[in-house]
Design a protein around this motif. Structure first.
Motif, PDB file in Angstrom:
ATOM      1  N   UNK A   6      27.723  18.358  28.406  1.00  0.00           N
ATOM      2  CA  UNK A   6      27.829  19.719  27.870  1.00  0.00           C
ATOM      3  C   UNK A   6      28.651  19.717  26.593  1.00  0.00           C
ATOM      4  N   UNK A   7      28.207  20.522  25.637  1.00  0.00           N
ATOM      5  CA  UNK A   7      28.956  20.670  24.376  1.00  0.00           C
ATOM      6  C   UNK A   7      28.729  22.067  23.814  1.00  0.00           C
ATOM      7  N   UNK A   8      29.672  22.574  23.020  1.00  0.00           N
ATOM      8  CA  UNK A   8      30.971  21.990  22.706  1.00  0.00           C
ATOM      9  C   UNK A   8      31.977  22.230  23.828  1.00  0.00           C
ATOM     10  N   UNK A   9      33.122  21.640  23.732  1.00  0.00           N
ATOM     11  CA  UNK A   9      34.172  21.836  24.721  1.00  0.00           C
ATOM     12  C   UNK A   9      34.790  23.215  24.575  1.00  0.00           C
ATOM     13  N   UNK A  88      32.187  28.493  30.544  1.00  0.00           N
ATOM     14  CA  UNK A  88      30.803  28.417  30.995  1.00  0.00           C
ATOM     15  C   UNK A  88      30.470  26.985  31.405  1.00  0.00           C
ATOM     16  N   UNK A  89      29.843  26.866  32.565  1.00  0.00           N
ATOM     17  CA  UNK A  89      29.421  25.568  33.076  1.00  0.00           C
ATOM     18  C   UNK A  89      27.905  25.547  33.220  1.00  0.00           C
ATOM     19  N   UNK A  90      27.271  24.512  32.687  1.00  0.00           N
ATOM     20  CA  UNK A  90      25.879  24.288  33.041  1.00  0.00           C
ATOM     21  C   UNK A  90      25.868  23.364  34.253  1.00  0.00           C
ATOM     22  N   UNK A  91      24.750  23.329  34.948  1.00  0.00           N
ATOM     23  CA  UNK A  91      24.634  22.485  36.124  1.00  0.00           C
ATOM     24  C   UNK A  91      23.176  22.110  36.320  1.00  0.00           C
ATOM     25  N   UNK A  92      22.958  21.123  37.176  1.00  0.00           N
ATOM     26  CA  UNK A  92      21.598  20.682  37.475  1.00  0.00           C
ATOM     27  C   UNK A  92      21.531  20.258  38.926  1.00  0.00           C
ATOM     28  N   UNK A  98      22.758  16.822  47.612  1.00  0.00           N
ATOM     29  CA  UNK A  98      23.516  17.798  48.381  1.00  0.00           C
ATOM     30  C   UNK A  98      24.301  18.756  47.517  1.00  0.00           C
ATOM     31  N   UNK A  99      24.287  18.524  46.227  1.00  0.00           N
ATOM     32  CA  UNK A  99      25.191  19.306  45.412  1.00  0.00           C
ATOM     33  C   UNK A  99      24.616  19.528  44.027  1.00  0.00           C
ATOM     34  N   UNK A 100      25.248  20.444  43.353  1.00  0.00           N
ATOM     35  CA  UNK A 100      24.975  20.639  41.937  1.00  0.00           C
ATOM     36  C   UNK A 100      25.792  19.647  41.124  1.00  0.00           C
ATOM     37  N   UNK A 101      25.229  19.187  40.017  1.00  0.00           N
ATOM     38  CA  UNK A 101      25.968  18.351  39.071  1.00  0.00           C
ATOM     39  C   UNK A 101      26.363  19.245  37.906  1.00  0.00           C
ATOM     40  N   UNK A 102      27.666  19.403  37.741  1.00  0.00           N
ATOM     41  CA  UNK A 102      28.161  20.328  36.729  1.00  0.00           C
ATOM     42  C   UNK A 102      28.484  19.616  35.422  1.00  0.00           C
ATOM     43  N   UNK A 103      28.290  20.337  34.313  1.00  0.00           N
ATOM     44  CA  UNK A 103      28.798  19.882  33.030  1.00  0.00           C
ATOM     45  C   UNK A 103      30.301  20.056  32.985  1.00  0.00           C
ATOM     46  N   UNK A 104      30.902  19.645  31.882  1.00  0.00           N
ATOM     47  CA  UNK A 104      32.363  19.644  31.764  1.00  0.00           C
ATOM     48  C   UNK A 104      32.936  20.993  31.356  1.00  0.00           C
TER      49      UNK A 104
ATOM     50  N   UNK B  39      40.580  19.926  33.517  1.00  0.00           N
ATOM     51  CA  UNK B  39      40.160  20.128  32.120  1.00  0.00           C
ATOM     52  C   UNK B  39      39.385  18.927  31.589  1.00  0.00           C
ATOM     53  N   UNK B  40      38.252  19.201  30.960  1.00  0.00           N
ATOM     54  CA  UNK B  40      37.438  18.145  30.378  1.00  0.00           C
ATOM     55  C   UNK B  40      36.570  17.380  31.359  1.00  0.00           C
ATOM     56  N   UNK B  41      36.742  17.659  32.652  1.00  0.00           N
ATOM     57  CA  UNK B  41      35.957  16.947  33.670  1.00  0.00           C
ATOM     58  C   UNK B  41      35.030  17.878  34.440  1.00  0.00           C
ATOM     59  N   UNK B  42      35.146  19.158  34.236  1.00  0.00           N
ATOM     60  CA  UNK B  42      34.285  20.105  34.931  1.00  0.00           C
ATOM     61  C   UNK B  42      34.614  20.204  36.407  1.00  0.00           C
ATOM     62  N   UNK B  43      33.595  20.485  37.192  1.00  0.00           N
ATOM     63  CA  UNK B  43      33.740  20.616  38.637  1.00  0.00           C
ATOM     64  C   UNK B  43      33.205  19.346  39.289  1.00  0.00           C
TER      65      UNK B  43
END
Lengths: 112, 114
Positions: A6-9, A88-92, A98-104, B39-43
């Motif tokens: 995910x970008x930007x931070x 804001x977090x994106x995820x997939x 079993x879970x969502x993979x979240x962006x940073x 921070x910087x690592x997300x969930x």
């Protein structure tokens, strides 16, 4: 290994402007892509989501654009407002996981 | 309206202490999750449960355990807290069979390990 990049931070946008947050993934098995919004002191909450059979989904001022061939998706916030200031977090997700993979995460600040 | 509550908003513990974080949801959801947010690592997913007494490891289970004795309650246990476990801990729940669908999060517990 980050499954969703995910970008930007962080992002600062003027009120009324367009905020754009980008995410990219490698695993073509992902079949559901949500965005979560988190206000300070609160847990994340689902904002909008898309499946890869459509290229765009719009809900009010929020739009997800999805590019399957590029393995990228993005969140556009039109007419950004100070109340949109949040992380804001994106995820997939892929079937069988079993879970969502979240962006940073992206910290958005909308200045008046 | 789904509600996920966490027992504490802030906790301060000492290295080596056993720490219990409690999560309760009121919507009869089968799936419950524990994440940590840095921070910087997300969930990052620590553990996941899809039924009472069932649990599965997530991406970072080391140093943690969980307990789910009742459907509505999911506990995260730090057996011997360490400073690198200082973090924000988030609990979430969702309906059965669709862990990818809407996950409802609690407000989080900010843990400081001294």
């Amino acid at each position: 290994q980050q499954q969703v990049k995910q970008s930007p931070q962080s992002l600062i946008v003027q009120k009324g402007g367009i905020s754009i947050i980008n995410c990219a993934y490698e695993n073509t098995a992902f079949d559901y892509f949500p965005w979560y919004q988190q206000f300070p002191g609160k847990g994340p909450a689902l904002l909008i989501a898309i499946r890869p059979d459509v290229s765009e989904k719009k809900e009010g001022r929020f739009t997800i654009s999805f590019n399957k061939s590029a393995k990228q998706f993005s969140l556009h916030i039109m007419d950004s407002q100070p109340g949109d200031s949040a992380t804001y977090f994106c995820a997939a997700y892929r079937a069988g996981a079993n879970n969502l993979f979240f962006g940073t995460g992206t910290r958005l600040t909308v200045i008046p | 309206d789904v509600k996920v509550t966490q027992s504490s908003r802030y906790l301060v513990k000492r290295t080596g202490e056993k720490v219990f974080l409690e999560c309760v949801q009121d919507m009869d959801h089968e799936n419950m999750f524990w994440y940590r947010q840095d921070p910087g690592l997300g969930l990052r997913l620590i553990y996941f449960s899809y039924d009472v007494k069932m649990k599965e490891k997530g991406d970072i289970p080391e140093g943690y355990s969980v307990s789910r004795e009742k459907k509505e309650r999911f506990s995260l246990i730090l057996e011997s807290a360490s400073t690198n476990q200082t973090s924000m801990y988030l609990c979430a729940s969702s309906l059965q069979g669709r862990p990818q669908e809407t996950q409802y999060f609690g407000p989080g517990t900010r843990l400081l390990v001294l």
